[in-house]
Design a protein around this motif. Structure first.
Motif, PDB file in Angstrom:
ATOM      1  N   ALA A 249      11.475  10.299  -9.984  1.00 12.75           N
ATOM      2  CA  ALA A 249      12.202   9.608 -11.055  1.00 12.75           C
ATOM      3  C   ALA A 249      11.342   8.546 -11.726  1.00 12.75           C
ATOM      4  CB  ALA A 249      13.466   8.975 -10.489  1.00 12.75           C
ATOM      5  N   ASP A 250      10.131   8.367 -11.232  1.00 16.96           N
ATOM      6  CA  ASP A 250       9.159   7.386 -11.745  1.00 16.96           C
ATOM      7  C   ASP A 250       9.737   5.973 -11.764  1.00 16.96           C
ATOM      8  OD1 ASP A 250       6.648   6.636 -12.550  1.00 16.96           O
ATOM      9  OD2 ASP A 250       7.005   7.004 -14.676  1.00 16.96           O
ATOM     10  N   LYS A 251      10.417   5.624 -10.683  1.00 14.59           N
ATOM     11  CA  LYS A 251      10.931   4.265 -10.528  1.00 14.59           C
ATOM     12  C   LYS A 251       9.829   3.384  -9.931  1.00 14.59           C
ATOM     13  CE  LYS A 251      15.148   5.382 -11.764  1.00 14.59           C
ATOM     14  NZ  LYS A 251      15.826   4.812 -12.960  1.00 14.59           N
ATOM     15  N   PRO A 252       9.728   2.126 -10.349  1.00 12.71           N
ATOM     16  CA  PRO A 252       8.746   1.222  -9.732  1.00 12.71           C
ATOM     17  C   PRO A 252       9.002   1.101  -8.237  1.00 12.71           C
ATOM     18  CG  PRO A 252       9.611   0.270 -11.755  1.00 12.71           C
ATOM     19  CD  PRO A 252      10.453   1.479 -11.454  1.00 12.71           C
ATOM     20  N   MET A 253       7.936   1.264  -7.429  1.00 11.34           N
ATOM     21  CA  MET A 253       8.085   1.249  -5.978  1.00 11.34           C
ATOM     22  C   MET A 253       6.916   0.545  -5.313  1.00 11.34           C
ATOM     23  SD  MET A 253       8.353   4.303  -3.197  1.00 11.34           S
ATOM     24  CE  MET A 253       6.741   3.918  -2.529  1.00 11.34           C
ATOM     25  N   PHE A 254       7.233  -0.255  -4.302  1.00 10.83           N
ATOM     26  CA  PHE A 254       6.233  -0.978  -3.514  1.00 10.83           C
ATOM     27  C   PHE A 254       6.584  -0.785  -2.050  1.00 10.83           C
ATOM     28  CE2 PHE A 254       5.032  -5.556  -2.087  1.00 10.83           C
ATOM     29  CZ  PHE A 254       3.808  -5.133  -1.587  1.00 10.83           C
ATOM     30  N   GLY A 255       5.578  -0.544  -1.202  1.00  9.43           N
ATOM     31  CA  GLY A 255       5.830  -0.365   0.222  1.00  9.43           C
ATOM     32  C   GLY A 255       4.833  -1.126   1.066  1.00  9.43           C
ATOM     33  N   ILE A 256       5.286  -1.548   2.237  1.00  5.84           N
ATOM     34  CA  ILE A 256       4.444  -2.279   3.183  1.00  5.84           C
ATOM     35  C   ILE A 256       4.462  -1.582   4.538  1.00  5.84           C
ATOM     36  CG2 ILE A 256       4.313  -4.399   4.573  1.00  5.84           C
ATOM     37  CD1 ILE A 256       5.151  -5.988   2.121  1.00  5.84           C
ATOM     38  N   CYS A 257       3.301  -1.384   5.117  1.00  5.33           N
ATOM     39  CA  CYS A 257       3.117  -0.882   6.487  1.00  5.33           C
ATOM     40  C   CYS A 257       3.729   0.513   6.665  1.00  5.33           C
ATOM     41  CB  CYS A 257       3.649  -1.886   7.503  1.00  5.33           C
ATOM     42  SG  CYS A 257       2.944  -1.675   9.149  1.00  5.33           S
ATOM     43  N   LEU A 258       4.884   0.644   7.320  1.00  5.40           N
ATOM     44  CA  LEU A 258       5.510   1.957   7.443  1.00  5.40           C
ATOM     45  C   LEU A 258       5.816   2.528   6.063  1.00  5.40           C
ATOM     46  CD1 LEU A 258       6.639   4.149   9.311  1.00  5.40           C
ATOM     47  CD2 LEU A 258       8.806   2.896   9.365  1.00  5.40           C
ATOM     48  N   GLY A 259       6.181   1.666   5.129  1.00  2.24           N
ATOM     49  CA  GLY A 259       6.408   2.116   3.758  1.00  2.24           C
ATOM     50  C   GLY A 259       5.178   2.744   3.131  1.00  2.24           C
ATOM     51  N   ILE A 295      -8.067 -11.820   3.923  1.00  2.00           N
ATOM     52  CA  ILE A 295      -7.830 -11.923   5.360  1.00  2.00           C
ATOM     53  C   ILE A 295      -6.360 -11.623   5.587  1.00  2.00           C
ATOM     54  CG2 ILE A 295      -7.935 -13.402   7.387  1.00  2.00           C
ATOM     55  CD1 ILE A 295     -10.656 -12.595   6.162  1.00  2.00           C
ATOM     56  N   THR A 296      -6.075 -10.593   6.368  1.00  2.00           N
ATOM     57  CA  THR A 296      -4.721 -10.050   6.427  1.00  2.00           C
ATOM     58  C   THR A 296      -4.122 -10.055   7.830  1.00  2.00           C
ATOM     59  OG1 THR A 296      -5.362  -7.742   6.863  1.00  2.00           O
ATOM     60  CG2 THR A 296      -5.368  -8.474   4.561  1.00  2.00           C
ATOM     61  N   SER A 297      -2.795 -10.016   7.858  1.00  2.00           N
ATOM     62  CA  SER A 297      -2.031  -9.837   9.087  1.00  2.00           C
ATOM     63  C   SER A 297      -1.658  -8.358   9.199  1.00  2.00           C
ATOM     64  CB  SER A 297      -0.770 -10.699   9.037  1.00  2.00           C
ATOM     65  OG  SER A 297       0.046 -10.467  10.161  1.00  2.00           O
ATOM     66  N   GLN A 298      -1.847  -7.789  10.388  1.00  2.00           N
ATOM     67  CA  GLN A 298      -1.601  -6.360  10.554  1.00  2.00           C
ATOM     68  C   GLN A 298      -0.821  -6.071  11.827  1.00  2.00           C
ATOM     69  OE1 GLN A 298      -4.504  -3.548   9.519  1.00  2.00           O
ATOM     70  NE2 GLN A 298      -5.388  -4.800   7.888  1.00  2.00           N
ATOM     71  N   VAL A 340       0.660  -0.911   0.661  1.00  2.00           N
ATOM     72  CA  VAL A 340      -0.428  -1.413   1.500  1.00  2.00           C
ATOM     73  C   VAL A 340      -0.033  -1.276   2.963  1.00  2.00           C
ATOM     74  CG1 VAL A 340      -1.439  -3.008  -0.164  1.00  2.00           C
ATOM     75  CG2 VAL A 340       0.421  -3.801   1.312  1.00  2.00           C
ATOM     76  N   GLN A 341      -1.044  -1.122   3.815  1.00  2.00           N
ATOM     77  CA  GLN A 341      -0.811  -0.944   5.233  1.00  2.00           C
ATOM     78  C   GLN A 341      -0.566  -2.267   5.958  1.00  2.00           C
ATOM     79  OE1 GLN A 341      -0.892   2.150   7.585  1.00  2.00           O
ATOM     80  NE2 GLN A 341       0.314   0.379   8.189  1.00  2.00           N
ATOM     81  N   TYR A 342      -1.039  -3.362   5.393  1.00  2.00           N
ATOM     82  CA  TYR A 342      -0.965  -4.663   6.057  1.00  2.00           C
ATOM     83  C   TYR A 342       0.260  -5.452   5.578  1.00  2.00           C
ATOM     84  CZ  TYR A 342      -3.448  -5.877   1.729  1.00  2.00           C
ATOM     85  OH  TYR A 342      -3.829  -6.013   0.410  1.00  2.00           O
ATOM     86  N   HIS A 343       0.357  -6.732   6.008  1.00  2.00           N
ATOM     87  CA  HIS A 343       1.575  -7.526   5.754  1.00  2.00           C
ATOM     88  C   HIS A 343       1.274  -8.730   4.854  1.00  2.00           C
ATOM     89  CE1 HIS A 343       4.664  -5.717   8.406  1.00  2.00           C
ATOM     90  NE2 HIS A 343       3.592  -5.242   9.026  1.00  2.00           N
ATOM     91  N   PRO A 344       1.438  -8.583   3.547  1.00  2.00           N
ATOM     92  CA  PRO A 344       1.156  -9.703   2.636  1.00  2.00           C
ATOM     93  C   PRO A 344       2.143 -10.859   2.755  1.00  2.00           C
ATOM     94  CG  PRO A 344       2.118  -7.856   1.439  1.00  2.00           C
ATOM     95  CD  PRO A 344       1.811  -7.361   2.817  1.00  2.00           C
ATOM     96  N   GLU A 345       3.296 -10.621   3.371  1.00  2.42           N
ATOM     97  CA  GLU A 345       4.295 -11.691   3.501  1.00  2.42           C
ATOM     98  C   GLU A 345       4.004 -12.619   4.673  1.00  2.42           C
ATOM     99  OE1 GLU A 345       5.333  -9.201   6.813  1.00  2.42           O
ATOM    100  OE2 GLU A 345       4.733  -8.706   4.769  1.00  2.42           O
ATOM    101  N   SER A 346       3.139 -12.193   5.586  1.00  4.60           N
ATOM    102  CA  SER A 346       2.859 -13.009   6.773  1.00  4.60           C
ATOM    103  C   SER A 346       2.100 -14.272   6.397  1.00  4.60           C
ATOM    104  CB  SER A 346       2.063 -12.202   7.799  1.00  4.60           C
ATOM    105  OG  SER A 346       2.851 -11.168   8.342  1.00  4.60           O
ATOM    106  N   SER A 347       2.215 -15.281   7.252  1.00  2.00           N
ATOM    107  CA  SER A 347       1.591 -16.574   6.962  1.00  2.00           C
ATOM    108  C   SER A 347       0.718 -17.035   8.123  1.00  2.00           C
ATOM    109  CB  SER A 347       2.675 -17.621   6.679  1.00  2.00           C
ATOM    110  OG  SER A 347       3.519 -17.203   5.637  1.00  2.00           O
ATOM    111  N   ASP A 352      -3.749 -14.821   1.152  1.00  4.07           N
ATOM    112  CA  ASP A 352      -4.615 -14.051   0.263  1.00  4.07           C
ATOM    113  C   ASP A 352      -3.914 -12.879  -0.421  1.00  4.07           C
ATOM    114  OD1 ASP A 352      -6.326 -15.717   1.602  1.00  4.07           O
ATOM    115  OD2 ASP A 352      -7.793 -14.193   2.138  1.00  4.07           O
ATOM    116  N   SER A 353      -2.896 -12.323   0.222  1.00  2.00           N
ATOM    117  CA  SER A 353      -2.315 -11.068  -0.263  1.00  2.00           C
ATOM    118  C   SER A 353      -0.967 -11.234  -0.946  1.00  2.00           C
ATOM    119  CB  SER A 353      -2.160 -10.091   0.917  1.00  2.00           C
ATOM    120  OG  SER A 353      -3.384  -9.933   1.599  1.00  2.00           O
ATOM    121  N   ARG A 354      -0.527 -12.466  -1.146  1.00  2.00           N
ATOM    122  CA  ARG A 354       0.787 -12.679  -1.760  1.00  2.00           C
ATOM    123  C   ARG A 354       0.858 -12.146  -3.201  1.00  2.00           C
ATOM    124  NH1 ARG A 354       3.812 -16.824   0.967  1.00  2.00           N
ATOM    125  NH2 ARG A 354       3.574 -16.308   3.174  1.00  2.00           N
TER     126      ARG A 354
END
Length: 366
Positions: A249-259, A295-298, A340-347, A352-354
């Motif tokens: 449907a070409d809807k905007p989509m963002f996924g993290i890790c399992l996503g 530098i990322t949280s994984q 992305v495979q990593y966690h941009p929400e982590s602190s 760096d990834s926010r």
């Protein structure tokens, strides 16, 4: 509170290796896949991250419990790990914001653990031998009977776990009058992901893992978010089908890790179990589009198959891991979807990834 300090406990690995230590938390027996996290802080966030559901966590930092427990630090409503292995288990804590000790917390949550283990030796063993199941007991100290119990513990490979940790009913997060509406497919979401959306004037409706695209589309969201979560992504046909329909449907989509893994599977890219995964707060990742390092949280034990990604005509690589060159980010060609495979929400210190949240909002508005 249990006077655990003189009570013995035992850890038995699937390959027969035995470690003796002291009981921590509830007196009992627990089992699951054993893994380790190299983070120096954030133990409560680890305990409550749904992505760790069913896993026994080894913490490599020497002191666990030393800054107590503050409910605000939880990433979900309950402890998600199956058990804890640590070196120094500290009941006394020194943070004024904390409201209870780790021992009180574990007893309330029925979490079984073991301390006074040589975690350096244990982590080296897991790192060399790879992921395996393990069992902790402070009520049964017979290694042979524990080995027999381990036979019945299922392998993480092939397990569908997201539906066990996902919300049972849809709920809202954020301000209803916010200008952007996002449908969130909860495969085991962390609270801080929702906080990051809220801080960007996003009103989110969080749906159970098995919700169909059609059901989410009835709410008329501006975009879709696919969360992190536990288990084997290849065992989640229901989520793959949903993501196929979102992208068709070409809807905007963002996924993290399992996503991230689910978007790959939805486009014919396989996933695989890693030797022992990426779990820590200082993993270097290169954004090859912007030509900069983050530098990322994984936290993941599965990964997309690199060879499949590189030969795919549907996706392009956006991020790579600078330690092992595994794929850390992809986007669909000609579509409004990236992960992305990593966690941009982590602190863990760096933020760096926010920017990825901002990129998603910009994609929706663009």
């Amino acid at each position: 509170m249990t006077n655990y300090s003189k009570l013995p406990a035992i850890l038995v690995l699937q390959d027969g290796t035995v470690y003796h230590g002291k009981a921590a938390g509830k007196i009992g027996t627990t089992s699951g896949e054993i893994c380790f996290n190299t983070g120096t802080t954030g133990y409560q966030e680890i305990f409550t991250d749904p992505s760790y559901y069913g896993q026994i966590m080894v913490t490599t930092n020497a002191h666990i419990g030393n800054y107590g427990i503050d409910q605000e630090d939880s990433e979900s409503e309950n402890i998600q790990i199956a058990g804890l292995v640590c070196k120094n288990y500290n009941i006394n804590y020194s943070r004024h914001m904390a409201d209870k000790s780790i021992q009180t917390y574990f007893e309330e949550e029925n979490l079984v653990g073991i301390s006074d283990i040589d975690t350096r030796s244990l982590v080296r063993h897991i790192r060399d031998k790879g992921a395996m199941n393990a069992i902790i007991s402070s009520e049964n100290l017979d290694p042979e009977s524990l080995k027999a119990l381990l036979v019945d513990v299922p392998s993480m490979e092939g397990l569908e776990l997201s539906s066990l940790v996902s919300t049972k009913e849809p709920y809202f997060f954020g301000e209803e009058e916010a200008p952007t509406r996002i449908a969130v497919l909860d495969l085991g979401i962390k609270k801080n992901i929702l906080r990051n959306f809220d801080s960007r004037q996003v009103y989110a409706k969080v749906f159970p893992a098995r919700t169909t695209f059609e059901e989410m589309e009835e709410w008329q969201p501006d975009g879709y978010f696919i969360s992190n979560g536990p288990g084997d992504p290849a065992a989640m046909d229901y989520a793959i089908e949903t993501i196929v329909k979102i992208t068709q449907a070409d809807k905007p989509m963002f996924g993290i890790c399992l996503g991230h893994q689910m978007l790959a599977l939805a486009n014919g890219i396989r996933t695989q179990k890693m030797h022992n995964g990426h779990r820590g707060i200082n993993h270097p990742v290169k954004n090859i589009i912007a030509n900069r390092c983050e530098i990322t949280s994984q936290n993941h034990g599965f990964a997309v198959v690199k060879e499949d990604v590189l030969k795919s005509d549907k996706v392009e690589v956006t991020h790579i891991n600078l330690n092992d060159e595994s794929i850390e980010g992809i986007r669909l060609k000609g579509k409004k979807a990236f992960t992305v495979q990593y966690h941009p929400e982590s602190s863990p210190g760096p933020h760096d990834s926010r920017y990825l949240f901002d990129d998603f909002i910009a994609m929706i508005k663009g």
